[in-house]
Design an enzyme around this catalytic site. Structure first.
Site, PDB file in Angstrom:
ATOM      1  N   GLY A  57      34.888  36.029  49.534  1.00 17.15           N
ATOM      2  CA  GLY A  57      34.539  37.050  50.383  1.00 17.15           C
ATOM      3  C   GLY A  57      35.859  37.618  51.187  1.00 17.15           C
ATOM      4  O   GLY A  57      35.669  38.635  52.032  1.00 17.15           O
ATOM      5  N   HIS A 101      36.219  46.954  42.369  1.00 20.62           N
ATOM      6  CA  HIS A 101      37.104  47.120  43.544  1.00 20.62           C
ATOM      7  C   HIS A 101      37.064  48.468  43.541  1.00 20.62           C
ATOM      8  O   HIS A 101      36.865  49.296  45.002  1.00 20.62           O
ATOM      9  CB  HIS A 101      38.559  46.526  43.435  1.00 20.62           C
TER      10      HIS A 101
END
Length: 239
Positions: A57, A101
């Site tokens: 994370g 992303h």
């Protein structure tokens, strides 16, 4: 993990007010006689290192930190990607990671692809009211180690290209001078067993040493474990 190169331009310097050129005594007197005058806040230089293992994370946490900084200051965010995007690559897994992303980042963030010359990219894009997010140091170090398709023996000493040391030194020299908020994302890969192969051991050792140097230079360090940030160094930023 594949190397590439790109560069970017633009840096900003905040102009000084006319009163800032007055002697210190005059400035103090002006402040005393004008108690209601608003003094604009000057963003403080900040350096944050975000560490974590794979799928810990860390990238999401760093992105949220950059988002919070932009919301608080109104300044721009520049994302420096150290992975190469190549339409002709056969690495579908890497393409998917890059696509995820990209989809997650806000549309108004700037993007700079700089898999090799990270210090140059930071110099070109750092500004007093801005935030730079580098994701990630791990790929960048890999790119330097395997520059131009360099290969290494399974046993014996590893001799990296000269750019390996030069670019690391350039990054460490740049970080204390950069204005604004810089967020570096890096992997913590030293928690497991000692890896097989000389080049793998060399890489793990060098990344660990670099992380130590980045942590020493950083104002704050956060370690992500199962999506939960743990404070290793420094207080949370005001923005």
């Amino acid at each position: 993990m594949t190397p590439a190169h790109a560069s970017a331009t633009a840096s900003a310097v905040e102009p000084a007010s006319a009163s800032s050129h007055a002697p210190a005594g005059e400035r103090a007197a002006q402040a005393a006689t004008a108690p209601h005058a608003r003094v604009p806040a000057v963003p403080v230089r900040q350096l944050t290192l975000v560490l974590g293992g794979a799928r810990s994370g860390k990238s999401h946490f760093a992105e949220q930190m950059a988002t919070d900084h932009a919301a608080a200051t109104g300044g721009p965010v520049t994302y420096i990607a150290t992975a190469r995007y190549d339409d002709d690559t056969s690495d579908e897994e890497m393409q998917l990671r890059i696509a995820l992303h990209r989809a997650r980042r806000p549309a108004d963030w700037g993007l700079v692809e700089s898999p090799l010359h990270l210090a140059d990219a930071l110099y070109a894009n750092a500004r007093h009211d801005g935030c730079i997010l580098v994701d990630c140091v791990t790929l960048w170090l890999n790119n330097l180690l395997f520059l131009d398709g360099r290969s290494y023996p399974d046993h014996g000493l590893v001799t990296p290209p000269s750019a390996f040391t030069e670019e690391i030194d350039a990054l460490l020299a740049a970080l204390p001078t950069l204005p604004g908020h810089v967020i570096l994302v890096s992997n913590e890969i030293g928690f497991g067993v000692v890896p097989m192969g000389a080049i793998t051991r060399f890489y793990v050792d060098e990344l660990g040493r670099l992380n130590q140097k980045l942590a020493a230079a950083a104002d704050r360090v956060r370690l992500l474990v199962a999506g939960i940030p743990i404070s290793v160094k420094g207080a949370d930023p005001a923005c």
